[in-house]
Design a protein around this motif. Structure first.
Motif, short mmCIF file in Angstrom:
data_model
loop_
_atom_site.label_atom_id
_atom_site.label_comp_id
_atom_site.label_asym_id
_atom_site.label_seq_id
_atom_site.Cartn_x
_atom_site.Cartn_y
_atom_site.Cartn_z
N GLY A 47 -0.90 7.37 14.49
CA GLY A 47 0.31 7.82 13.71
C GLY A 47 0.23 7.69 12.33
N LYS A 48 1.56 8.11 11.63
CA LYS A 48 1.19 7.82 10.10
C LYS A 48 0.89 6.27 9.75
N ARG A 49 1.88 5.43 10.12
CA ARG A 49 1.77 4.11 9.75
C ARG A 49 0.40 3.37 10.23
N THR A 50 0.02 3.68 11.61
CA THR A 50 -1.41 3.39 12.16
C THR A 50 -2.59 3.76 11.16
N LYS A 51 -2.34 5.10 10.70
CA LYS A 51 -3.52 5.39 9.86
C LYS A 51 -3.49 4.76 8.48
N VAL A 52 -2.19 4.30 7.91
CA VAL A 52 -2.30 3.67 6.78
C VAL A 52 -2.96 2.15 6.96
N VAL A 109 0.79 -1.16 0.01
CA VAL A 109 0.09 0.10 -0.03
C VAL A 109 0.79 1.52 -0.23
N GLY A 110 0.92 1.91 -1.29
CA GLY A 110 1.95 2.84 -1.23
C GLY A 110 3.41 2.30 -0.94
N GLU A 111 3.86 2.93 -0.15
CA GLU A 111 5.39 2.58 0.28
C GLU A 111 5.46 1.48 1.07
N TYR A 112 4.34 1.17 1.78
CA TYR A 112 4.57 0.23 2.88
C TYR A 112 3.90 -1.25 2.35
N GLU A 139 6.15 -7.76 9.57
CA GLU A 139 6.26 -7.68 11.04
C GLU A 139 7.09 -6.41 11.15
N ASP A 140 8.11 -6.14 10.05
CA ASP A 140 8.90 -4.97 10.28
C ASP A 140 7.53 -3.53 10.04
N PHE A 141 6.65 -3.69 9.30
CA PHE A 141 5.69 -2.72 9.53
C PHE A 141 4.76 -2.65 10.48
N LEU A 142 4.54 -3.70 11.38
CA LEU A 142 3.82 -3.89 12.36
C LEU A 142 4.66 -3.26 13.70
N ASN A 143 5.93 -3.70 13.56
CA ASN A 143 6.81 -2.96 14.69
C ASN A 143 6.61 -1.63 14.52
N ASP A 144 6.56 -1.05 13.27
CA ASP A 144 6.50 0.72 13.41
C ASP A 144 5.13 1.18 13.91
N VAL A 145 4.12 0.41 13.47
CA VAL A 145 2.72 0.67 14.03
C VAL A 145 2.83 0.69 15.81
N LEU A 146 3.54 -0.28 16.14
CA LEU A 146 3.65 -0.62 17.78
C LEU A 146 4.56 0.77 18.30
N ASN A 147 5.40 1.15 17.60
CA ASN A 147 6.39 2.02 18.04
C ASN A 147 5.68 3.49 18.06
N GLU A 148 4.74 3.56 17.23
CA GLU A 148 3.82 4.86 17.28
C GLU A 148 2.48 4.84 18.01
#
Length: 280
Positions: free
Chosen positions: A82-87, A3-6, A44-53
């Protein structure tokens, strides 16, 4: 799925639909009601970013519950995403994911909730809980019928001793038929009816400084089968139930009886206003 860059999922759309078809019967025939859970669902890398925000919850902008039925925190709308959570949350409300949910559940014409009414970021602190209940069954803004819950757990290195299991209970409140530990990158999904009793009923025992974090999304249809409706409760708020023989829930029973009496005596207009405030 990109989805986009993610990179949100490690499956493309065709693989996602095939996965749903493969697991449809397991969902439909689950005990005590249609439900399922999956591990390693997201990249997992994407969800780690979601957790971090994951946002700090508990200020006046957030929803705070503190009563015998529930002690928990929730975001309001998407203002704290956050940005990734919204995505992620927008993807989970998108046409491709709705098609996945329909194939998996067998429920057609699902409608997402762009308002995240009662959904979004959820957090339970040590000592918190959410007693067994059936969810509110109508969206307070549009009157649509709530049909599915989809939960994303964000708890790394979560120990069995911490508790916080998502529990599914039978109709007569005598037995938990399934317990799901809220592990990181585990998702749970279940059919939302007047008889799908679930919750996290025992106080959380994780260490101070930790909490039970999750994301919640709810899906609707215009109308629902009659067999999913408890006669006399066609339009209701969250219905909490005491576990059979559990003496620790005596205060919960007293509280719910008081709320019911007040509700029964309340003029309909006042009840509708309070219902809008209370719905989750």
């Amino acid at each position: 799925m990109q989805v986009g860059e993610y990179q949100i999922l490690n499956r493309n759309f065709d693989e996602l639909i095939a996965f749903a078809k493969d697991h449809h019967n397991k969902f439909k025939n689950a005990d005590p009601f249609p439900s399922i859970y999956f591990d390693h669902f997201f990249n997992e890398d994407f969800l780690n970013d979601v957790l971090n925000e994951f946002p700090s919850l508990g200020d006046k902008k957030d929803i705070q519950y503190n009563n015998p039925n529930e002690v928990k925190l929730a975001s309001r709308g998407e203002q704290k995403f956050g940005k990734r959570t919204k995505v992620l949350m927008h993807f989970l409300n998108s046409e491709p994911f709705l098609n996945f949910l329909s194939e998996l559940s067998g429920i057609k014409n699902l409608i997402p909730d762009a308002y995240f009414e009662g959904g979004g970021c959820h957090q339970i602190m040590p000592g918190g809980m959410l007693k067994i209940h059936a969810d509110f069954n109508k969206h307070k803004l549009n009157g649509l019928d709530r049909r599915l819950n989809f939960l994303v757990y964000l708890n790394k290195d979560w120990q069995e001793s911490y508790g916080g299991h998502f529990e599914l209970w039978n109709d007569d409140m005598t037995e938990s038929r399934a317990k799901i530990l809220p592990l990181f990158n585990r998702v749970a999904m279940f059919s939302t009816t007047d008889f799908s009793y679930h919750g996290h009923p025992d106080k959380l025992k994780c260490p101070e400084g930790r909490s039970r974090k999750s994301l919640a999304l709810y899906y609707y249809t215009n109308g629902r089968p009659r067999e999913e409706i408890n006669a006399g409760f066609e339009d209701h708020v969250t219905l909490f139930k005491e576990r059979s023989g559990n003496q620790s829930e005596k205060s919960m029973k007293v509280y719910n009886t008081f709320v019911k009496v007040i509700t029964d005596l309340m003029p309909p207009l006042v009840f509708r206003v309070l219902r809008k405030i209370r719905n989750r």
